[in-house]
Design a protein around this motif. Structure first.
Motif, PDB file in Angstrom:
ATOM      1  N   ARG A 256       0.840  -1.201   0.000  1.00 47.70           N
ATOM      2  CA  ARG A 256       0.000   0.000   0.000  1.00 47.70           C
ATOM      3  C   ARG A 256       0.881   1.260   0.000  1.00 47.70           C
ATOM      4  O   ARG A 256       0.617   2.221  -0.736  1.00 47.70           O
ATOM      5  N   LEU A 257       1.920   1.253   0.812  1.00 49.79           N
ATOM      6  CA  LEU A 257       2.839   2.394   0.865  1.00 49.79           C
ATOM      7  C   LEU A 257       3.578   2.571  -0.459  1.00 49.79           C
ATOM      8  O   LEU A 257       3.816   3.699  -0.910  1.00 49.79           O
ATOM      9  N   GLU A 258       3.924   1.460  -1.108  1.00 57.36           N
ATOM     10  CA  GLU A 258       4.595   1.540  -2.402  1.00 57.36           C
ATOM     11  C   GLU A 258       3.706   2.190  -3.463  1.00 57.36           C
ATOM     12  O   GLU A 258       4.209   2.786  -4.417  1.00 57.36           O
ATOM     13  N   GLN A 259       2.397   2.092  -3.272  1.00 54.61           N
ATOM     14  CA  GLN A 259       1.450   2.704  -4.201  1.00 54.61           C
ATOM     15  C   GLN A 259       1.190   4.166  -3.880  1.00 54.61           C
ATOM     16  O   GLN A 259       0.359   4.815  -4.510  1.00 54.61           O
ATOM     17  N   GLY A 260       1.918   4.696  -2.883  1.00 53.22           N
ATOM     18  CA  GLY A 260       1.774   6.102  -2.541  1.00 53.22           C
ATOM     19  C   GLY A 260       0.647   6.403  -1.568  1.00 53.22           C
ATOM     20  O   GLY A 260       0.248   7.559  -1.419  1.00 53.22           O
ATOM     21  N   ARG A 261       0.125   5.382  -0.902  1.00 51.33           N
ATOM     22  CA  ARG A 261      -0.962   5.590   0.045  1.00 51.33           C
ATOM     23  C   ARG A 261      -0.445   5.598   1.474  1.00 51.33           C
ATOM     24  O   ARG A 261       0.667   5.160   1.747  1.00 51.33           O
ATOM     25  N   GLU A 262      -1.278   6.089   2.367  1.00 58.28           N
ATOM     26  CA  GLU A 262      -0.907   6.133   3.773  1.00 58.28           C
ATOM     27  C   GLU A 262      -1.331   4.842   4.471  1.00 58.28           C
ATOM     28  O   GLU A 262      -2.157   4.081   3.963  1.00 58.28           O
ATOM     29  N   VAL A 263      -0.759   4.622   5.630  1.00 58.47           N
ATOM     30  CA  VAL A 263      -1.131   3.473   6.462  1.00 58.47           C
ATOM     31  C   VAL A 263      -1.432   3.977   7.856  1.00 58.47           C
ATOM     32  O   VAL A 263      -0.619   4.662   8.480  1.00 58.47           O
ATOM     33  N   GLY A 264      -2.624   3.662   8.324  1.00 55.08           N
ATOM     34  CA  GLY A 264      -3.034   4.050   9.670  1.00 55.08           C
ATOM     35  C   GLY A 264      -3.803   2.929  10.329  1.00 55.08           C
ATOM     36  O   GLY A 264      -3.910   1.808   9.803  1.00 55.08           O
ATOM     37  N   HIS A 265      -4.387   3.230  11.481  1.00 57.51           N
ATOM     38  CA  HIS A 265      -5.109   2.209  12.250  1.00 57.51           C
ATOM     39  C   HIS A 265      -6.242   1.586  11.442  1.00 57.51           C
ATOM     40  O   HIS A 265      -6.439   0.372  11.473  1.00 57.51           O
ATOM     41  N   SER A 266      -6.989   2.414  10.701  1.00 55.47           N
ATOM     42  CA  SER A 266      -8.125   1.883   9.940  1.00 55.47           C
ATOM     43  C   SER A 266      -7.663   0.935   8.840  1.00 55.47           C
ATOM     44  O   SER A 266      -8.357  -0.043   8.515  1.00 55.47           O
ATOM     45  N   ASP A 267      -6.476   1.189   8.262  1.00 59.36           N
ATOM     46  CA  ASP A 267      -5.951   0.308   7.215  1.00 59.36           C
ATOM     47  C   ASP A 267      -5.510  -1.032   7.797  1.00 59.36           C
ATOM     48  O   ASP A 267      -5.719  -2.090   7.185  1.00 59.36           O
ATOM     49  N   ILE A 268      -4.909  -0.985   8.981  1.00 60.86           N
ATOM     50  CA  ILE A 268      -4.528  -2.223   9.661  1.00 60.86           C
ATOM     51  C   ILE A 268      -5.774  -3.023  10.017  1.00 60.86           C
ATOM     52  O   ILE A 268      -5.841  -4.239   9.806  1.00 60.86           O
ATOM     53  N   ASP A 269      -6.781  -2.324  10.527  1.00 63.62           N
ATOM     54  CA  ASP A 269      -8.047  -2.971  10.872  1.00 63.62           C
ATOM     55  C   ASP A 269      -8.659  -3.657   9.655  1.00 63.62           C
ATOM     56  O   ASP A 269      -9.132  -4.788   9.737  1.00 63.62           O
ATOM     57  N   ARG A 270      -8.635  -2.969   8.514  1.00 71.63           N
ATOM     58  CA  ARG A 270      -9.213  -3.542   7.292  1.00 71.63           C
ATOM     59  C   ARG A 270      -8.472  -4.803   6.877  1.00 71.63           C
ATOM     60  O   ARG A 270      -9.089  -5.808   6.506  1.00 71.63           O
ATOM     61  N   GLU A 271      -7.152  -4.789   6.922  1.00 69.95           N
ATOM     62  CA  GLU A 271      -6.372  -5.958   6.512  1.00 69.95           C
ATOM     63  C   GLU A 271      -6.707  -7.182   7.369  1.00 69.95           C
ATOM     64  O   GLU A 271      -6.854  -8.290   6.848  1.00 69.95           O
ATOM     65  N   PHE A 272      -6.845  -6.988   8.670  1.00 70.48           N
ATOM     66  CA  PHE A 272      -7.176  -8.106   9.547  1.00 70.48           C
ATOM     67  C   PHE A 272      -8.601  -8.603   9.304  1.00 70.48           C
ATOM     68  O   PHE A 272      -8.852  -9.802   9.279  1.00 70.48           O
ATOM     69  N   ARG A 273      -9.536  -7.681   9.132  1.00 71.95           N
ATOM     70  CA  ARG A 273     -10.922  -8.068   8.899  1.00 71.95           C
ATOM     71  C   ARG A 273     -11.061  -8.862   7.605  1.00 71.95           C
ATOM     72  O   ARG A 273     -11.748  -9.876   7.545  1.00 71.95           O
ATOM     73  N   MET A 274     -10.404  -8.385   6.544  1.00 70.19           N
ATOM     74  CA  MET A 274     -10.525  -9.046   5.245  1.00 70.19           C
ATOM     75  C   MET A 274      -9.881 -10.422   5.271  1.00 70.19           C
ATOM     76  O   MET A 274     -10.313 -11.349   4.604  1.00 70.19           O
ATOM     77  N   ALA A 275      -8.824 -10.566   6.070  1.00 66.41           N
ATOM     78  CA  ALA A 275      -8.140 -11.857   6.156  1.00 66.41           C
ATOM     79  C   ALA A 275      -8.928 -12.849   7.005  1.00 66.41           C
ATOM     80  O   ALA A 275      -8.982 -14.041   6.714  1.00 66.41           O
ATOM     81  N   ASP A 276      -9.593 -12.330   8.081  1.00 64.35           N
ATOM     82  CA  ASP A 276     -10.287 -13.215   9.020  1.00 64.35           C
ATOM     83  C   ASP A 276     -11.645 -13.679   8.524  1.00 64.35           C
ATOM     84  O   ASP A 276     -12.126 -14.737   8.921  1.00 64.35           O
ATOM     85  N   ASP A 277     -12.285 -12.886   7.660  1.00 65.12           N
ATOM     86  CA  ASP A 277     -13.670 -13.164   7.269  1.00 65.12           C
ATOM     87  C   ASP A 277     -13.727 -13.585   5.810  1.00 65.12           C
ATOM     88  O   ASP A 277     -14.255 -12.897   4.961  1.00 65.12           O
ATOM     89  N   LEU A 278     -13.156 -14.752   5.502  1.00 67.03           N
ATOM     90  CA  LEU A 278     -13.100 -15.209   4.115  1.00 67.03           C
ATOM     91  C   LEU A 278     -14.481 -15.599   3.622  1.00 67.03           C
ATOM     92  O   LEU A 278     -15.251 -16.234   4.337  1.00 67.03           O
ATOM     93  N   PRO A 279     -14.833 -15.257   2.356  1.00 68.51           N
ATOM     94  CA  PRO A 279     -16.142 -15.591   1.812  1.00 68.51           C
ATOM     95  C   PRO A 279     -16.220 -17.049   1.397  1.00 68.51           C
ATOM     96  O   PRO A 279     -15.202 -17.719   1.262  1.00 68.51           O
ATOM     97  N   PRO A 280     -17.438 -17.568   1.159  1.00 71.32           N
ATOM     98  CA  PRO A 280     -17.594 -18.937   0.665  1.00 71.32           C
ATOM     99  C   PRO A 280     -16.937 -19.106  -0.696  1.00 71.32           C
ATOM    100  O   PRO A 280     -16.718 -18.138  -1.421  1.00 71.32           O
ATOM    101  N   ASP A 281     -16.665 -20.361  -1.073  1.00 71.88           N
ATOM    102  CA  ASP A 281     -15.966 -20.633  -2.320  1.00 71.88           C
ATOM    103  C   ASP A 281     -16.666 -20.040  -3.528  1.00 71.88           C
ATOM    104  O   ASP A 281     -16.032 -19.550  -4.451  1.00 71.88           O
ATOM    105  N   ASP A 282     -18.030 -20.060  -3.542  1.00 69.52           N
ATOM    106  CA  ASP A 282     -18.731 -19.586  -4.720  1.00 69.52           C
ATOM    107  C   ASP A 282     -18.691 -18.070  -4.864  1.00 69.52           C
ATOM    108  O   ASP A 282     -19.134 -17.520  -5.859  1.00 69.52           O
ATOM    109  N   GLN A 283     -18.169 -17.387  -3.838  1.00 69.06           N
ATOM    110  CA  GLN A 283     -18.046 -15.934  -3.910  1.00 69.06           C
ATOM    111  C   GLN A 283     -16.599 -15.489  -4.103  1.00 69.06           C
ATOM    112  O   GLN A 283     -16.325 -14.306  -4.240  1.00 69.06           O
ATOM    113  N   LEU A 284     -15.671 -16.426  -4.100  1.00 67.98           N
ATOM    114  CA  LEU A 284     -14.258 -16.058  -4.144  1.00 67.98           C
ATOM    115  C   LEU A 284     -13.912 -15.228  -5.371  1.00 67.98           C
ATOM    116  O   LEU A 284     -13.110 -14.298  -5.301  1.00 67.98           O
TER     117      LEU A 284
END
Length: 324
Positions: free
Chosen positions: A70-98
């Motif tokens: 994300r930083l390499e793309q010129g974006r910032e990193v803050g608490h909300s970005d860390i929160d998003r990464e963990f949420r997206m990793a922890d809540d994987l969708p069903p196979d038919d939605q992948l």
């Protein structure tokens, strides 16, 4: 916290300036990741050494790499970005939605900021807003239903997909009668509309927003003001739809005109209608869920992106409702 034999993984980052941003001021980003995973992260020059159980170590590694990209793309990193990464990793969708969820990042560009969904449910919701002419977002407060809808509306306006934005709410009297509030009708109604103004201020510069409202490119009005209108080439949002009556909901839905998009958001647990009066949102769910081109997206306490206590409060009330 994951248990198991402790090991060390070493990540190397080529750009030391970006590594500083990754760590955050006083290493607060690393502290956040340590608290979520139970690992210990030590910085050695342009490397980060991660100590911990293998599963926790792998999770921290994945998050750190994603944030560095994300930083390499010129974006910032803050608490909300860390929160998003963990949420997206922890809540994987069903196979038919992948396929939907892995087809690329979902982003909403506005004049002031780039908005990114922070949970899979939010990602599916934003995707449906772009793909469907009529979309419902239903769930508890703090899940981003209205905020993301307004962001998509601003994006469609500045890209020319629509000519105007119309935001509406039922002006339901919850404890205080409108007639007793000071000022003219606009003064009486504006407090009900304030969350919509707040969202717009996040996405558009103040002067530009003021001019758009003055020229009626952006309209914010109570639901009752929608009667008799045909809303063409517009992005239309009805917020707090649980407080619309059945007749009001039917009236609003039938305003949809050529070239328009409509979003209905609401929370079934916060109905302020008089006792015995059915909610138009519940009726719409029952009557419209089989119609192609209309999407229904649902959120739970896991999708709350406000203070962590808000999610805990919502979950406590949801559990109590199940018991009773």
């Amino acid at each position: 916290m994951t248990t198991g034999p402790l090991t060390e993984a070493v990540l190397e980052f080529p750009d030391n300036r970006l590594l500083i941003d990754l760590c955050g001021e006083y290493d607060r980003n690393l502290t956040d990741i340590e608290a979520r995973t139970g690992v210990q992260i030590l910085r050695r020059g342009n490397q980060l050494a991660i100590h911990g159980a293998p599963e926790a170590q792998a999770e921290a590694t994945e998050v750190l790499r994603s944030l560095y990209e994300r930083l390499e793309q010129g974006r910032e990193v803050g608490h909300s970005d860390i929160d998003r990464e963990f949420r997206m990793a922890d809540d994987l969708p069903p196979d038919d939605q992948l396929e939907m969820f892995t087809s690329g990042k979902v982003e909403i560009k506005t004049r002031k900021k780039l908005v990114e969904p922070r949970t899979d449910a939010q990602k599916a919701y934003v995707t449906s807003l772009f793909e469907n002419e009529l979309a419902f977002g239903i769930g508890p407060a703090g899940t981003g239903k209205t905020y993301l809808a307004v962001a998509v509306g601003v994006n469609m306006l500045i890209t020319g997909a629509v000519d105007k934005i119309i935001l509406s709410r039922p002006a339901v009297e919850a404890g205080e009668k409108l007639g007793y509030l000071p000022g003219d009708m606009k003064d009486k109604v504006d407090p009900y509309m304030q969350p919509l103004y707040d969202a717009l201020n996040d996405f558009l510069p103040g002067k530009q927003l003021g001019k758009m409202i003055e020229e009626k490119v952006i309209e914010i009005a109570p639901l009752a003001f929608m009667r008799g209108r045909t809303l063409s080439n517009a992005f239309v949002v009805l917020d707090e739809a649980q407080n619309a009556t059945t007749m009001q909901m039917k009236m609003f839905l039938t305003r949809l005109g050529e070239g328009s998009r409509m979003v209905i958001t609401g929370d079934r647990t916060q109905i302020d209608l008089p006792r015995g009066m059915p909610s138009g949102l519940a009726d719409a769910e029952r009557l419209l869920d089989h119609i192609p081109g209309i999407s229904f997206n649902y959120f739970t306490g896991k999708d709350v992106v406000r203070h962590p206590l808000v999610a805990a409060i919502i979950e406590a009330y949801e559990k109590d409702e199940v018991k009773t």
